[in-house]
Structure formats: structure tokens, C-alpha cells
Design a protein around this motif. Structure first.
Motif, PDB file in Angstrom:
ATOM      1  N   PRO A  74     -22.908 -20.215 -19.399  1.00  0.00           N
ATOM      2  CA  PRO A  74     -21.683 -20.836 -19.920  1.00  0.00           C
ATOM      3  C   PRO A  74     -21.397 -22.226 -19.354  1.00  0.00           C
ATOM      4  O   PRO A  74     -20.688 -23.011 -19.975  1.00  0.00           O
ATOM      5  N   PHE A  75     -21.970 -22.541 -18.194  1.00  0.00           N
ATOM      6  CA  PHE A  75     -21.709 -23.843 -17.574  1.00  0.00           C
ATOM      7  C   PHE A  75     -22.888 -24.790 -17.719  1.00  0.00           C
ATOM      8  O   PHE A  75     -22.933 -25.815 -17.046  1.00  0.00           O
ATOM      9  N   ASP A  76     -23.827 -24.454 -18.589  1.00  0.00           N
ATOM     10  CA  ASP A  76     -25.010 -25.286 -18.784  1.00  0.00           C
ATOM     11  C   ASP A  76     -24.602 -26.622 -19.407  1.00  0.00           C
ATOM     12  O   ASP A  76     -23.875 -26.663 -20.406  1.00  0.00           O
ATOM     13  N   ILE A  77     -25.058 -27.691 -18.822  1.00  0.00           N
ATOM     14  CA  ILE A  77     -24.691 -29.037 -19.288  1.00  0.00           C
ATOM     15  C   ILE A  77     -25.193 -29.311 -20.707  1.00  0.00           C
ATOM     16  O   ILE A  77     -24.598 -30.092 -21.446  1.00  0.00           O
ATOM     17  N   ALA A  78     -26.247 -28.617 -21.125  1.00  0.00           N
ATOM     18  CA  ALA A  78     -26.801 -28.826 -22.467  1.00  0.00           C
ATOM     19  C   ALA A  78     -25.787 -28.482 -23.552  1.00  0.00           C
ATOM     20  O   ALA A  78     -25.776 -29.106 -24.619  1.00  0.00           O
ATOM     21  N   LEU A  79     -24.912 -27.526 -23.290  1.00  0.00           N
ATOM     22  CA  LEU A  79     -23.882 -27.165 -24.270  1.00  0.00           C
ATOM     23  C   LEU A  79     -22.956 -28.341 -24.549  1.00  0.00           C
ATOM     24  O   LEU A  79     -22.527 -28.568 -25.681  1.00  0.00           O
ATOM     25  N   TYR A  80     -22.655 -29.108 -23.521  1.00  0.00           N
ATOM     26  CA  TYR A  80     -21.717 -30.215 -23.666  1.00  0.00           C
ATOM     27  C   TYR A  80     -22.413 -31.497 -24.100  1.00  0.00           C
ATOM     28  O   TYR A  80     -21.816 -32.322 -24.785  1.00  0.00           O
ATOM     29  N   VAL A  81     -23.678 -31.642 -23.739  1.00  0.00           N
ATOM     30  CA  VAL A  81     -24.462 -32.767 -24.257  1.00  0.00           C
ATOM     31  C   VAL A  81     -24.643 -32.594 -25.761  1.00  0.00           C
ATOM     32  O   VAL A  81     -24.556 -33.551 -26.526  1.00  0.00           O
ATOM     33  N   GLY A  82     -24.861 -31.336 -26.196  1.00  0.00           N
ATOM     34  CA  GLY A  82     -24.966 -31.055 -27.626  1.00  0.00           C
ATOM     35  C   GLY A  82     -23.687 -31.383 -28.369  1.00  0.00           C
ATOM     36  O   GLY A  82     -23.721 -31.892 -29.489  1.00  0.00           O
ATOM     37  N   LEU A  83     -22.544 -31.108 -27.751  1.00  0.00           N
ATOM     38  CA  LEU A  83     -21.262 -31.467 -28.371  1.00  0.00           C
ATOM     39  C   LEU A  83     -21.167 -32.971 -28.591  1.00  0.00           C
ATOM     40  O   LEU A  83     -20.750 -33.432 -29.647  1.00  0.00           O
ATOM     41  N   ALA A  84     -21.551 -33.724 -27.571  1.00  0.00           N
ATOM     42  CA  ALA A  84     -21.420 -35.182 -27.639  1.00  0.00           C
ATOM     43  C   ALA A  84     -22.458 -35.818 -28.560  1.00  0.00           C
ATOM     44  O   ALA A  84     -22.214 -36.867 -29.136  1.00  0.00           O
TER      45      ALA A  84
END
Length: 132
Positions: free
Chosen positions: A100-110
């Protein structure tokens, strides 16, 4: 008599699909358990948490592709895959699961234009203010 036949058909259909669900669940093993407990998440779960569950399935799928690309770039390996039932169709599909805290999830959002607005700092500040 018609109602009885209808109930019988539904019962038979449920009996046919139960072994399939059990088989997919067994294939996924402990990964499915981690997904159920929240130790791992799907990209759709992240979109739900951010209030973007109303995105079309095609957009959610492309977001998942962006997340996978970011994950591979960061870790040089594919993310974990698990069998789950599709939320709307009920068909069994193979999806990737992430911490849940993987940075890839938020890089994908951006990096994806349909979810870019969810990665803005103002959005996160508003979400945290509502949670508090």
C-alpha cells in the motif's frame, strides 16, 4: 412450478461456479490472503481510497499499466500477480498486487493524465483534512 425451476437452475449454476472460485483461490494462495487483509492492494483499491472509483474500467486499467511500468523501473522485476473476481462482471482476472505504500502507486497517479489531478498536493491535503 416455474419458481421451483428457477431456484433449481440458480442452485445448479452456483454449484458449477463454486469449484472454480475455490480453484482460483487455491492458486492465489497466501497472496490472496494478504490482499484480503489489506497488506497488499490492487490499483483499484487505491483509486477507491482516493475517491476515484467512478473512473471507467478502461481508465483504471491504464492507470494500472502506468503503475506496473513505474514498479518495474524501480525494482527491476514484475509485481506480484493474483487471481481476483472482477468487481462488475464477476469474471476471474489476473491483477497485480502492491504494498500500500509503494511509491509506484503514486508515480502512476502522476504519470497518467486521467489520474494526474489525484496526485496534486492540494488534493492530498484536502483528503487528510477530511480524515482528521
Amino acid at each position: 412450478m416455474i419458481a421451483t425451476a428457477k431456484i433449481r437452475r440458480r442452485t445448479q449454476a452456483a454449484a458449477r461456479t463454486a469449484p472454480k472460485a475455490l480453484r482460483y483461490r487455491a492458486i492465489s494462495g497466501h497472496i490472496a490472503v494478504l490482499l484480503d487483509t489489506g497488506a497488499l492492494v490492487r490499483t483499484g483499491d487505491i483509486l477507491d481510497r482516493l475517491g476515484a472509483a467512478d473512473l471507467k474500467d478502461g481508465y483504471q486499467s491504464w492507470y494500472g499499466r502506468h503503475v506496473k511500468k513505474a514498479y518495474i523501473a524501480a525494482n527491476d522485476t514484475d509485481p506480484v500477480r493474483v487471481w481476483v473476481q472482477h468487481r462488475t462482471t464477476g469474471k476471474w482476472i489476473h491483477v497485480h498486487a502492491y504494498n500500500p505504500f509503494d511509491i509506484a502507486l503514486y508515480v502512476g497517479l502522476a504519470s497518467y493524465k486521467q489520474t494526474k489531478h489525484l496526485a496534486q498536493p492540494a488534493f492530498f491535503q484536502a483528503a487528510y483534512a477530511e480524515a482528521a
